[in-house]
Design an enzyme around this catalytic site. Structure first.
Site, PDB file in Angstrom:
ATOM      1  CG  HIS A  60       6.136 -29.328   3.747  1.00  0.00           C
ATOM      2  ND1 HIS A  60       6.785 -30.521   3.502  1.00  0.00           N
ATOM      3  CD2 HIS A  60       6.628 -28.860   4.928  1.00  0.00           C
ATOM      4  CE1 HIS A  60       7.611 -30.781   4.502  1.00  0.00           C
ATOM      5  NE2 HIS A  60       7.543 -29.793   5.377  1.00  0.00           N
ATOM      6  CE  LYS A  81     -10.551   3.120   2.601  1.00  0.00           C
ATOM      7  NZ  LYS A  81      -9.816   3.894   3.640  1.00  0.00           N
ATOM      8  CD  GLU A  92      -3.125   0.815   2.163  1.00  0.00           C
ATOM      9  OE1 GLU A  92      -4.249   1.312   1.963  1.00  0.00           O
ATOM     10  OE2 GLU A  92      -2.835   0.183   3.199  1.00  0.00           O
TER      11      GLU A  92
END
Length: 453
Positions: free
Chosen positions: A329, A443, A308
């Site tokens: 793994h 937003k 960000e």
């Protein structure tokens, strides 16, 4: 405090950064030549001078927060009052309002009952809900003993859609359960103080209901707020020492202030290395892989901080969270044998000789004689060093950070190191690490779509 290749943060406990595995030793490697590193470090001299100036005049609060203390006592008192009679404490806050607190709380065992002075369950169990999901939120409120549950809501602006939604639904649930009169003693808010010309929805709502609030630092944004009351309140809820956390962070700041050149500043060396790898060597992906369960949330916090802060205007590198040894793994196959445009940071916590011992007889029966008599910590230590070596042999750029003891000082130092590294990287990329224009657009569009329905 540091050297170019092996740069350490000599706080207590000791933390050492080593970038040898990121430097080129042969032509054609996707690693940074020493001369190129020195060039990038040289470009950081104005940034270092500027940070010193801003520390002196107090114009960059992230540099001075670690030396503050008055807000800690206020937060301690608010937390103690909130937790009276509580068995569960739920934190709501998304992005930077959630990850910093989770990172610190995890150091103290963030989903375990508290233990203080030998008294089990003397602190409430902590839970965190940072993602908005209808089923999860409904289950959270239905699955707890509401009268014995307390809630903390954090939003810097007070206008975060997710957090306001969670707050409204929680208050409605409490009222429906006949607890409306107790709402002021069951909730706590953290948000900015009222400011002229700005609407703060969380403060307006909580003030109308008599719910107490702590002031969010106005000069520190969410992803940089781990060392403010936003992060320290969850840490205190887990029994951690907030002053020790800030002391660890202050050690990193002090080391920077004492240095005359960037090559003596570990976060500057980290920034020059990572930006140099991107610009000169085509590195596009940065992996953060700590070898400790208690640093799992730290890797997620780092991802938000780096992405960000620096993903702007076509710049930036993509951070990936990982955790050792479990990701040996899964993701390790990609890291070792996938696209070569990758650099890995391994955070290793000293673990040799720690944990349960492995029975030699059962190890032999399992065909694992080499494990007999070793401890779990021995196994993890061997894995973390072996993976670093294997990655370097595969031609990957590898940085290691070694921590002698993972405690409050260490986590405070680690957080401050990467906040400063991000700020230095922003200076190299010629962008502002403190804004997030693309996030703000999303937003705005979300509110527009909801308003049209």
């Amino acid at each position: 405090m540091s050297e170019t290749r092996s740069s350490g943060l000599r706080t207590a406990p000791r933390m050492i950064q080593n970038i040898d595995g990121c430097l080129a030793h042969a032509a054609g490697e996707r690693r940074l030549p020493e001369a190129a590193l020195q060039g990038w470090l040289g470009r950081l001299q104005p940034a270092l001078d500027d940070l010193k100036r801003r520390h002196a005049d107090g114009s960059l609060a992230v540099l001075t927060i670690a030396s503050d203390s008055a807000d800690i006592a206020i937060a301690e008192a608010a937390l103690a009052k909130l937790c009276q009679g509580a068995r569960t404490l739920i934190f709501f806050g998304t992005g930077g309002s959630g990850l910093g607190g989770q990172t610190l709380a995890q150091l103290g065992g963030w989903n375990l009952p508290g233990v203080t002075q030998g008294a089990p369950h003397s602190r409430p169990r902590t839970r965190f809900y940072d993602n908005l999901d209808a089923t999860t939120l409904a289950g959270a409120l239905e699955g707890v003993d509401l009268p014995a549950t307390r809630f903390v809501f954090t939003s810097k602006s007070g206008g975060t859609t997710e957090t306001l939604t969670q707050a409204i639904v929680t208050i409605s649930a409490l009222k429906a359960a006949g607890l409306g009169s107790k709402v002021p003693s069951m909730l706590l808010g953290i948000t900015e103080p009222d400011m002229p010309g700005r609407t703060n929805g969380l403060r307006a709502l909580f003030s109308s209901l008599g719910i107490p609030m702590l002031d969010h630092h106005t000069g520190i944004g969410g992803r940089f707020s781990a060392l403010t009351n936003v992060g320290l309140l969850p840490a205190m809820a887990r029994g951690l020492d907030p002053r020790a956390i800030r002391a660890g962070a202050q050690g990193v700041v002090d080391a920077m202030l004492e240095a005359s050149t960037p090559d003596a500043v570990a976060p500057a060396i980290g920034a020059a290395t990572m930006v140099g790898l991107s610009k000169d060597c085509g590195i596009r992906t940065l992996v953060m892989m700590p070898y400790s369960d208690r640093l799992g949330k730290f890797s997620e916090w780092y991802v938000q901080l780096w992405a960000e802060s620096l993903g702007k205007g076509g710049e930036g590198t993509s951070p990936i969270p990982a955790l050792g040894p479990v990701d040996q793994h899964s993701q390790l196959q990609l890291f070792m044998d996938g696209p070569p445009e990758i650099a890995i940071t391994l955070v290793r916590v000293a673990s040799r000789g720690t944990g349960p011992a492995i029975d030699p007889a059962m190890a032999a029966k399992s065909g694992m004689d080499f494990l007999g008599g070793k401890t779990i910590g021995d196994v993890v230590d061997a894995q973390s060093h072996a993976v670093a070596e294997a990655l370097m042999k595969a031609g990957r750029a590898v940085r290691t950070i070694d921590i002698d003891k993972l405690d409050e000082h260490a986590i405070g130092a680690l957080l401050m190191h990467f906040m400063l590294e991000t700020i230095f990287a922003g200076a190299l990329l010629k962008l502002d690490p403190f804004d997030q224009p693309a996030v703000e657009l999303a937003k705005i569009l979300t509110k527009e779509r909801l308003s049209q329905r």
